[in-house]
Design a protein around this motif. Structure first.
Motif, PDB file in Angstrom:
ATOM      1  N   UNK A 150       0.995   7.538   8.609  1.00 23.90           N
ATOM      2  CA  UNK A 150      -0.402   7.320   8.878  1.00 23.90           C
ATOM      3  C   UNK A 150      -1.002   6.080   8.114  1.00 23.90           C
ATOM      4  N   UNK A 151      -0.404   5.225   7.455  1.00 17.71           N
ATOM      5  CA  UNK A 151      -1.015   4.163   7.031  1.00 17.71           C
ATOM      6  C   UNK A 151      -1.739   3.042   7.917  1.00 17.71           C
ATOM      7  N   UNK A 152      -3.069   2.843   7.657  1.00 18.17           N
ATOM      8  CA  UNK A 152      -3.841   2.212   8.563  1.00 18.17           C
ATOM      9  C   UNK A 152      -4.655   1.135   7.404  1.00 18.17           C
ATOM     10  N   UNK A 153      -5.114   0.178   8.069  1.00 19.11           N
ATOM     11  CA  UNK A 153      -6.040  -0.727   7.086  1.00 19.11           C
ATOM     12  C   UNK A 153      -7.307  -0.200   7.055  1.00 19.11           C
ATOM     13  N   UNK A 154      -7.744   0.873   7.486  1.00 20.06           N
ATOM     14  CA  UNK A 154      -8.760   1.706   7.293  1.00 20.06           C
ATOM     15  C   UNK A 154      -8.938   2.237   5.727  1.00 20.06           C
ATOM     16  N   UNK A 155      -9.826   2.903   5.422  1.00 26.70           N
ATOM     17  CA  UNK A 155      -9.758   3.553   4.021  1.00 26.70           C
ATOM     18  C   UNK A 155      -9.154   4.789   4.331  1.00 26.70           C
ATOM     19  N   UNK A 156      -8.228   4.926   2.922  1.00 25.80           N
ATOM     20  CA  UNK A 156      -8.334   4.614   1.747  1.00 25.80           C
ATOM     21  C   UNK A 156      -7.458   3.303   1.387  1.00 25.80           C
ATOM     22  N   UNK A 157      -6.780   3.054   2.507  1.00 27.62           N
ATOM     23  CA  UNK A 157      -5.635   1.837   2.027  1.00 27.62           C
ATOM     24  C   UNK A 157      -6.476   0.499   1.983  1.00 27.62           C
ATOM     25  N   UNK A 158      -7.353   0.345   3.109  1.00 27.21           N
ATOM     26  CA  UNK A 158      -7.782  -1.075   3.187  1.00 27.21           C
ATOM     27  C   UNK A 158      -8.609  -1.557   2.098  1.00 27.21           C
ATOM     28  N   UNK A 159      -9.626  -0.424   1.428  1.00 28.20           N
ATOM     29  CA  UNK A 159     -10.377  -1.262   0.271  1.00 28.20           C
ATOM     30  C   UNK A 159      -9.632  -1.309  -0.826  1.00 28.20           C
ATOM     31  N   UNK A 160      -8.643  -0.345  -0.992  1.00 28.51           N
ATOM     32  CA  UNK A 160      -7.734  -0.257  -2.289  1.00 28.51           C
ATOM     33  C   UNK A 160      -6.902  -1.576  -2.344  1.00 28.51           C
ATOM     34  N   UNK A 161      -6.430  -1.993  -1.233  1.00 29.70           N
ATOM     35  CA  UNK A 161      -5.338  -3.319  -1.103  1.00 29.70           C
ATOM     36  C   UNK A 161      -6.211  -4.572  -0.978  1.00 29.70           C
ATOM     37  N   UNK A 162      -7.153  -4.486  -0.204  1.00 30.01           N
ATOM     38  CA  UNK A 162      -8.402  -5.790  -0.019  1.00 30.01           C
ATOM     39  C   UNK A 162      -8.767  -6.307  -1.123  1.00 30.01           C
TER      40      UNK A 162
END
Length: 155
Positions: free
Chosen positions: A25-37
């Motif tokens: 379920x990894x998507x560029x939305x939070x929590x993944x997006x801001x952490x990696x962005x």
């Protein structure tokens, strides 16, 4: 000791990011997006790789991920199996542990459940060389702190 070649080829680390993401379920939305962005990492590459590595798990399984971000905007990541508490709650059929562990028993499990969880956790890189008995003792301690009673057999 590190060899000279390893020292010369080491890349400077910008950050180490720890996330808990549902399997597949990894998507560029939070929590993944801001952490990696904020480290200018390639979000889509991470999402594709993570989803490919976790496709064998059910989609509601929370996976712990440790991402090492390098200064040249590249990254490496390791995926760990779900936490012991998640496995214990699933095995006991609970939403959460006891509010007063030691006084109120939320549920009970058998040693067979503990053994099965220990076999899964032994596959993790940091538990790979630990004896199964030690992992079982650790799981029993976690169960006690959650208010889950571990029995030899059910009556």
């Amino acid at each position: 000791m590190s060899t000279l070649k390893e020292i010369l080829t080491r890349r400077p680390v910008a950050a180490t990011i720890r996330l808990t993401v549902p399997a597949g379920g990894a998507r560029p939305a939070p929590p993944v997006g801001p952490a990696l962005g904020q480290y200018r990492l390639n979000l889509m590459a991470f999402c594709k790789d993570f989803n490919a590595r976790t496709q064998k798990y059910r989609s509601d399984t929370p996976m712990a991920v440790v991402i090492t971000a390098f200064k040249d905007n590249t990254f490496e990541f390791t995926v760990r199996s779900p936490s012991v508490t998640w496995y214990l709650k699933k095995a006991a059929g609970l939403e959460k542990g006891s509010g007063r562990p030691g006084h109120v028993t939320a549920s009970s499990l058998t040693l067979k459940h503990v053994y099965e969880i220990a076999k899964v956790k032994q596959q993790d890189p940091y538990c790979q060389y630990m004896p199964l008995e030690s992992i079982c003792k650790s799981i029993i301690g976690t169960a006690n702190s959650m208010g889950i009673k571990v029995q030899k057999e059910f009556d």
